[in-house]
Design a protein around this motif. Structure first.
Motif, PDB file in Angstrom:
ATOM      1  N   PRO A 153       0.972  -1.052   0.032  1.00  0.00           N
ATOM      2  CA  PRO A 153      -0.095  -0.072   0.050  1.00  0.00           C
ATOM      3  C   PRO A 153       0.823   1.310  -0.188  1.00  0.00           C
ATOM      4  O   PRO A 153       2.110   1.356   0.202  1.00  0.00           O
ATOM      5  CB  PRO A 153      -0.594  -0.236   1.409  1.00  0.00           C
ATOM      6  N   GLU A 154       0.175   2.474  -0.220  1.00  0.00           N
ATOM      7  CA  GLU A 154       1.051   3.649  -0.241  1.00  0.00           C
ATOM      8  C   GLU A 154       1.366   3.959   1.070  1.00  0.00           C
ATOM      9  O   GLU A 154       2.373   4.621   1.260  1.00  0.00           O
ATOM     10  CB  GLU A 154      -0.048   4.854  -0.723  1.00  0.00           C
ATOM     11  N   PHE A 155       0.763   3.648   2.188  1.00  0.00           N
ATOM     12  CA  PHE A 155       0.805   3.870   3.470  1.00  0.00           C
ATOM     13  C   PHE A 155       0.862   2.824   4.428  1.00  0.00           C
ATOM     14  O   PHE A 155       0.021   1.773   4.141  1.00  0.00           O
ATOM     15  CB  PHE A 155      -0.475   4.997   4.223  1.00  0.00           C
ATOM     16  N   ASP A 157      -0.188   1.959   7.198  1.00  0.00           N
ATOM     17  CA  ASP A 157      -1.330   1.659   7.770  1.00  0.00           C
ATOM     18  C   ASP A 157      -2.310   1.345   7.203  1.00  0.00           C
ATOM     19  O   ASP A 157      -3.494   0.939   7.993  1.00  0.00           O
ATOM     20  CB  ASP A 157      -1.617   2.564   9.172  1.00  0.00           C
ATOM     21  N   GLU A 158      -2.109   0.747   5.881  1.00  0.00           N
ATOM     22  CA  GLU A 158      -3.218   0.431   5.396  1.00  0.00           C
ATOM     23  C   GLU A 158      -2.996  -0.929   4.851  1.00  0.00           C
ATOM     24  O   GLU A 158      -1.912  -1.301   5.008  1.00  0.00           O
ATOM     25  CB  GLU A 158      -3.343   1.389   3.889  1.00  0.00           C
ATOM     26  N   LEU A 159      -4.028  -1.643   4.186  1.00  0.00           N
ATOM     27  CA  LEU A 159      -3.981  -2.931   3.478  1.00  0.00           C
ATOM     28  C   LEU A 159      -3.403  -2.867   2.277  1.00  0.00           C
ATOM     29  O   LEU A 159      -3.453  -1.814   1.458  1.00  0.00           O
ATOM     30  CB  LEU A 159      -5.429  -3.628   3.468  1.00  0.00           C
ATOM     31  N   PRO A 160      -2.762  -4.009   1.910  1.00  0.00           N
ATOM     32  CA  PRO A 160      -2.361  -3.951   0.524  1.00  0.00           C
ATOM     33  C   PRO A 160      -3.431  -3.750  -0.404  1.00  0.00           C
ATOM     34  O   PRO A 160      -4.308  -4.030  -0.490  1.00  0.00           O
ATOM     35  CB  PRO A 160      -1.639  -5.443   0.307  1.00  0.00           C
ATOM     36  N   ALA A 161      -2.872  -3.317  -1.725  1.00  0.00           N
ATOM     37  CA  ALA A 161      -3.547  -3.275  -2.889  1.00  0.00           C
ATOM     38  C   ALA A 161      -3.787  -4.395  -3.686  1.00  0.00           C
ATOM     39  O   ALA A 161      -2.891  -5.002  -3.844  1.00  0.00           O
ATOM     40  CB  ALA A 161      -3.318  -2.068  -3.871  1.00  0.00           C
ATOM     41  N   PRO A 162      -4.965  -4.695  -4.393  1.00  0.00           N
ATOM     42  CA  PRO A 162      -4.879  -6.064  -4.962  1.00  0.00           C
ATOM     43  C   PRO A 162      -4.180  -5.674  -6.443  1.00  0.00           C
ATOM     44  O   PRO A 162      -4.094  -4.950  -6.980  1.00  0.00           O
ATOM     45  CB  PRO A 162      -6.465  -6.223  -5.128  1.00  0.00           C
ATOM     46  N   VAL A 163      -3.799  -6.987  -6.875  1.00  0.00           N
ATOM     47  CA  VAL A 163      -3.274  -7.212  -8.157  1.00  0.00           C
ATOM     48  C   VAL A 163      -4.308  -7.999  -8.880  1.00  0.00           C
ATOM     49  O   VAL A 163      -4.771  -9.000  -8.392  1.00  0.00           O
ATOM     50  CB  VAL A 163      -1.950  -8.040  -8.311  1.00  0.00           C
ATOM     51  N   VAL A 164      -4.950  -7.670 -10.180  1.00  0.00           N
ATOM     52  CA  VAL A 164      -5.988  -8.277 -10.853  1.00  0.00           C
ATOM     53  C   VAL A 164      -5.567  -8.668 -12.242  1.00  0.00           C
ATOM     54  O   VAL A 164      -4.686  -8.095 -12.975  1.00  0.00           O
ATOM     55  CB  VAL A 164      -7.040  -7.554 -10.784  1.00  0.00           C
ATOM     56  N   ARG A 165      -6.313  -9.686 -12.448  1.00  0.00           N
ATOM     57  CA  ARG A 165      -6.372  -9.948 -13.983  1.00  0.00           C
ATOM     58  C   ARG A 165      -7.824  -9.657 -14.444  1.00  0.00           C
ATOM     59  O   ARG A 165      -8.661 -10.267 -14.017  1.00  0.00           O
ATOM     60  CB  ARG A 165      -6.017 -11.481 -14.298  1.00  0.00           C
ATOM     61  N   LEU A 166      -7.881  -8.763 -15.348  1.00  0.00           N
ATOM     62  CA  LEU A 166      -9.065  -8.575 -15.926  1.00  0.00           C
ATOM     63  C   LEU A 166      -9.735  -9.390 -16.931  1.00  0.00           C
ATOM     64  O   LEU A 166      -9.096 -10.310 -17.558  1.00  0.00           O
ATOM     65  CB  LEU A 166      -8.867  -6.840 -16.707  1.00  0.00           C
ATOM     66  N   TYR A 167     -11.056  -9.280 -16.994  1.00  0.00           N
ATOM     67  CA  TYR A 167     -11.818 -10.077 -17.976  1.00  0.00           C
ATOM     68  C   TYR A 167     -11.678  -9.311 -19.156  1.00  0.00           C
ATOM     69  O   TYR A 167     -12.178  -8.191 -19.493  1.00  0.00           O
ATOM     70  CB  TYR A 167     -13.140 -10.144 -17.559  1.00  0.00           C
ATOM     71  N   VAL A 180      -3.528  -2.416  -9.344  1.00  0.00           N
ATOM     72  CA  VAL A 180      -4.655  -1.274  -9.145  1.00  0.00           C
ATOM     73  C   VAL A 180      -4.057  -0.215  -8.381  1.00  0.00           C
ATOM     74  O   VAL A 180      -3.272  -0.066  -7.905  1.00  0.00           O
ATOM     75  CB  VAL A 180      -5.543  -2.000  -7.801  1.00  0.00           C
ATOM     76  N   GLY A 181      -4.530   0.889  -9.466  1.00  0.00           N
ATOM     77  CA  GLY A 181      -4.036   2.465  -9.107  1.00  0.00           C
ATOM     78  C   GLY A 181      -2.754   2.847  -9.964  1.00  0.00           C
ATOM     79  O   GLY A 181      -2.431   3.844 -10.099  1.00  0.00           O
ATOM     80  N   LEU A 182      -2.181   1.837 -10.692  1.00  0.00           N
ATOM     81  CA  LEU A 182      -1.300   2.033 -11.549  1.00  0.00           C
ATOM     82  C   LEU A 182      -1.977   1.724 -13.128  1.00  0.00           C
ATOM     83  O   LEU A 182      -1.750   2.700 -13.945  1.00  0.00           O
ATOM     84  CB  LEU A 182       0.001   1.200 -11.554  1.00  0.00           C
TER      85      LEU A 182
END
Length: 206
Positions: A153-155, A157-167, A180-182
Protein backbone atom coordinates in the motif's frame (compact mmCIF):
# COMPACT_ATOMS: atom_id res chain seq x y z
CA UNK A 1 5.76 -19.11 15.15
CA UNK A 2 6.04 -15.72 16.81
CA UNK A 3 4.24 -12.86 15.13
CA UNK A 4 6.14 -9.69 14.16
CA UNK A 5 9.28 -11.26 12.71
CA UNK A 6 11.74 -8.39 12.29
CA UNK A 7 12.77 -9.69 8.87
CA UNK A 8 9.25 -9.31 7.51
CA UNK A 9 7.33 -6.28 6.29
CA UNK A 10 3.82 -6.03 7.72
CA UNK A 11 0.58 -4.30 6.72
CA UNK A 12 -1.12 -2.67 8.47
CA UNK A 13 1.93 -1.71 10.47
CA UNK A 14 0.45 -1.73 13.95
CA UNK A 15 2.07 -2.91 17.16
CA UNK A 16 -0.85 -5.24 17.81
CA UNK A 17 -3.62 -6.74 15.75
CA UNK A 18 -6.89 -5.58 17.23
CA UNK A 19 -10.32 -7.07 16.82
CA UNK A 20 -11.64 -3.54 16.50
CA UNK A 21 -9.69 -2.93 13.29
CA UNK A 22 -10.70 -6.29 11.83
CA UNK A 23 -14.05 -6.62 13.55
CA UNK A 24 -15.74 -7.82 10.37
CA UNK A 25 -12.94 -10.06 9.14
CA UNK A 26 -11.88 -8.48 5.86
CA UNK A 27 -10.83 -11.80 4.29
CA UNK A 28 -10.78 -15.47 5.19
CA UNK A 29 -8.23 -18.13 4.35
CA UNK A 30 -8.81 -21.86 4.12
CA UNK A 31 -6.72 -24.90 3.20
CA UNK A 32 -7.36 -28.57 2.72
CA UNK A 33 -6.03 -30.57 5.65
CA UNK A 34 -6.27 -34.13 4.40
CA UNK A 35 -10.02 -34.34 3.98
CA UNK A 36 -11.08 -31.48 6.22
CA UNK A 37 -11.00 -27.71 5.83
CA UNK A 38 -8.80 -25.67 8.13
CA UNK A 39 -9.79 -22.02 8.00
CA UNK A 40 -9.19 -18.72 9.75
CA UNK A 41 -9.46 -14.96 9.59
CA UNK A 42 -6.85 -12.90 7.77
CA UNK A 43 -5.70 -10.28 10.27
CA UNK A 44 -2.73 -8.77 8.44
CA UNK A 45 -0.39 -9.25 5.48
CA UNK A 46 3.36 -9.71 5.37
CA UNK A 47 6.25 -10.07 2.96
CA UNK A 48 9.32 -12.18 3.73
CA UNK A 49 12.63 -11.72 1.92
CA UNK A 50 14.73 -14.84 1.41
CA UNK A 51 17.30 -13.50 -1.05
CA UNK A 52 16.37 -16.05 -3.71
CA UNK A 53 12.97 -15.28 -5.19
CA UNK A 54 11.01 -12.04 -5.45
CA UNK A 55 8.66 -12.29 -2.47
CA UNK A 56 4.91 -12.21 -2.71
CA UNK A 57 2.65 -10.62 -0.10
CA UNK A 58 1.05 -13.32 2.04
CA UNK A 59 -1.55 -13.47 4.83
CA UNK A 60 -1.24 -13.60 8.60
CA UNK A 61 -4.08 -15.82 9.79
CA UNK A 62 -5.75 -16.60 13.09
CA UNK A 63 -7.07 -20.14 12.57
CA UNK A 64 -10.20 -21.34 14.31
CA UNK A 65 -9.42 -24.09 16.82
CA UNK A 66 -11.47 -27.18 17.58
CA UNK A 67 -12.86 -25.40 20.65
CA UNK A 68 -14.23 -22.61 18.46
CA UNK A 69 -11.73 -19.96 19.54
CA UNK A 70 -9.15 -18.21 17.38
CA UNK A 71 -5.52 -19.13 17.78
CA UNK A 72 -2.53 -16.82 17.76
CA UNK A 73 -1.62 -15.09 14.47
CA UNK A 74 0.32 -17.38 12.12
CA UNK A 75 2.39 -16.54 9.08
CA UNK A 76 1.01 -18.51 6.13
CA UNK A 77 3.55 -19.29 3.41
CA UNK A 78 1.25 -19.72 0.45
CA UNK A 79 1.77 -22.98 -1.39
CA UNK A 80 4.45 -24.34 0.91
CA UNK A 81 2.16 -26.59 2.96
CA UNK A 82 -0.39 -27.23 0.25
CA UNK A 83 -1.55 -25.79 -3.06
CA UNK A 84 -5.09 -26.58 -1.98
CA UNK A 85 -5.92 -23.22 -0.45
CA UNK A 86 -8.25 -20.28 -1.03
CA UNK A 87 -8.78 -16.72 0.12
CA UNK A 88 -12.27 -15.22 0.06
CA UNK A 89 -14.57 -12.55 1.44
CA UNK A 90 -16.52 -14.97 3.63
CA UNK A 91 -16.05 -18.33 5.32
CA UNK A 92 -18.96 -19.62 3.24
CA UNK A 93 -17.16 -18.77 -0.02
CA UNK A 94 -14.05 -20.65 1.13
CA UNK A 95 -16.09 -23.65 2.30
CA UNK A 96 -17.97 -23.83 -0.99
CA UNK A 97 -14.75 -23.73 -3.02
CA UNK A 98 -13.26 -26.50 -0.87
CA UNK A 99 -16.37 -28.70 -1.17
CA UNK A 100 -16.52 -28.27 -4.96
CA UNK A 101 -12.82 -29.06 -5.34
CA UNK A 102 -13.13 -32.08 -3.04
CA UNK A 103 -16.04 -33.52 -5.01
CA UNK A 104 -14.70 -32.80 -8.50
CA UNK A 105 -10.93 -33.01 -7.97
CA UNK A 106 -10.51 -29.56 -9.53
CA UNK A 107 -7.90 -28.23 -7.10
CA UNK A 108 -5.92 -25.04 -7.78
CA UNK A 109 -2.67 -25.90 -9.55
CA UNK A 110 0.92 -24.81 -8.89
CA UNK A 111 2.53 -22.69 -11.60
CA UNK A 112 5.54 -25.00 -11.88
CA UNK A 113 8.22 -22.29 -12.02
CA UNK A 114 10.85 -23.36 -9.45
CA UNK A 115 12.68 -20.02 -9.44
CA UNK A 116 9.50 -17.99 -8.84
CA UNK A 117 7.56 -17.53 -5.61
CA UNK A 118 4.70 -20.01 -5.29
CA UNK A 119 2.23 -17.10 -4.92
CA UNK A 120 3.69 -14.82 -7.61
CA UNK A 121 0.68 -12.75 -8.76
CA UNK A 122 1.80 -12.98 -12.38
CA UNK A 123 1.95 -16.79 -12.33
CA UNK A 124 -0.50 -18.01 -9.70
CA UNK A 125 -3.65 -19.97 -10.51
CA UNK A 126 -6.52 -17.45 -10.11
CA UNK A 127 -8.64 -20.22 -8.56
CA UNK A 128 -6.86 -19.57 -5.24
CA UNK A 129 -8.66 -16.22 -4.92
CA UNK A 130 -12.43 -15.98 -4.51
CA UNK A 131 -12.22 -12.20 -4.80
CA UNK A 132 -13.52 -10.24 -7.77
CA UNK A 133 -12.67 -6.66 -8.71
CA UNK A 134 -15.15 -4.11 -10.08
CA UNK A 135 -14.45 -0.50 -11.07
CA UNK A 136 -15.16 2.15 -13.64
CA UNK A 137 -12.65 4.33 -15.42
CA UNK A 138 -13.02 8.12 -15.56
CA UNK A 139 -14.63 7.61 -18.96
CA UNK A 140 -17.21 5.27 -17.42
CA UNK A 141 -15.78 2.07 -18.87
CA UNK A 142 -16.41 -1.04 -16.76
CA UNK A 143 -13.44 -2.99 -15.40
CA UNK A 144 -14.02 -6.50 -14.09
CA UNK A 145 -11.28 -8.77 -12.85
CA UNK A 146 -10.13 -11.44 -10.45
CA UNK A 147 -7.63 -10.87 -7.65
CA UNK A 148 -4.39 -12.84 -8.06
CA UNK A 149 -2.24 -11.23 -5.37
CA UNK A 150 -1.28 -8.06 -3.53
CA UNK A 151 0.84 -4.94 -3.93
CA UNK A 152 2.30 -2.86 -1.05
CA UNK A 153 0.00 0.00 0.00
CA UNK A 154 0.94 3.65 -0.26
CA UNK A 155 0.83 4.06 3.53
CA UNK A 156 2.01 1.49 6.09
CA UNK A 157 -1.21 1.58 8.12
CA UNK A 158 -3.29 0.45 5.13
CA UNK A 159 -3.99 -2.95 3.62
CA UNK A 160 -2.16 -4.04 0.46
CA UNK A 161 -3.80 -3.15 -2.84
CA UNK A 162 -5.00 -6.00 -5.06
CA UNK A 163 -3.26 -7.18 -8.20
CA UNK A 164 -5.90 -8.32 -10.71
CA UNK A 165 -6.33 -10.09 -14.00
CA UNK A 166 -9.06 -8.38 -16.00
CA UNK A 167 -11.77 -10.12 -17.99
CA UNK A 168 -11.39 -9.55 -21.72
CA UNK A 169 -14.06 -9.06 -24.39
CA UNK A 170 -14.33 -12.84 -24.86
CA UNK A 171 -15.17 -13.34 -21.18
CA UNK A 172 -11.87 -15.01 -20.34
CA UNK A 173 -9.16 -13.68 -18.04
CA UNK A 174 -6.35 -11.77 -19.68
CA UNK A 175 -2.89 -13.31 -19.25
CA UNK A 176 -1.17 -10.23 -17.82
CA UNK A 177 -1.93 -9.13 -14.25
CA UNK A 178 -2.49 -5.42 -13.54
CA UNK A 179 -1.62 -3.26 -10.55
CA UNK A 180 -4.62 -1.45 -9.05
CA UNK A 181 -3.89 2.27 -8.95
CA UNK A 182 -1.28 2.05 -11.66
CA UNK A 183 -2.93 0.25 -14.58
CA UNK A 184 -6.56 0.12 -13.43
CA UNK A 185 -8.73 2.39 -11.21
CA UNK A 186 -7.98 2.55 -7.49
CA UNK A 187 -11.60 3.25 -6.58
CA UNK A 188 -13.13 -0.20 -6.67
CA UNK A 189 -15.22 -2.89 -5.01
CA UNK A 190 -14.14 -6.40 -4.06
CA UNK A 191 -16.88 -9.00 -4.09
CA UNK A 192 -17.18 -12.76 -3.67
CA UNK A 193 -18.37 -13.57 -7.20
CA UNK A 194 -18.25 -12.25 -10.74
CA UNK A 195 -22.03 -11.90 -10.72
CA UNK A 196 -21.99 -9.66 -7.63
CA UNK A 197 -19.18 -7.58 -9.18
CA UNK A 198 -21.34 -7.03 -12.25
CA UNK A 199 -24.27 -6.03 -10.04
CA UNK A 200 -22.12 -3.43 -8.25
CA UNK A 201 -21.27 -1.82 -11.59
CA UNK A 202 -24.87 -1.94 -12.81
CA UNK A 203 -26.22 -0.40 -9.59
CA UNK A 204 -23.70 2.47 -9.70
CA UNK A 205 -24.39 3.08 -13.38
CA UNK A 206 -28.16 3.14 -13.03
Amino acid sequence: MNYRNAQHEHWPQYEDITDEYYRHGRFFYGEDGGGRLRWGRVVAFYRAFNGITTPAIEPVVRFLGQDGTEGRPEYVSLGSRTERYWMGRTVQDVEQAWREASSTGSWPRPHGRPMAHRADPFLIDPAHYLLFYAARTEEGEACLGRVVGWDPPEFNDELPAPVVRLYGPDGGLEEEAQYVGLNVPDTYWLTGSLESARRHLADRHA
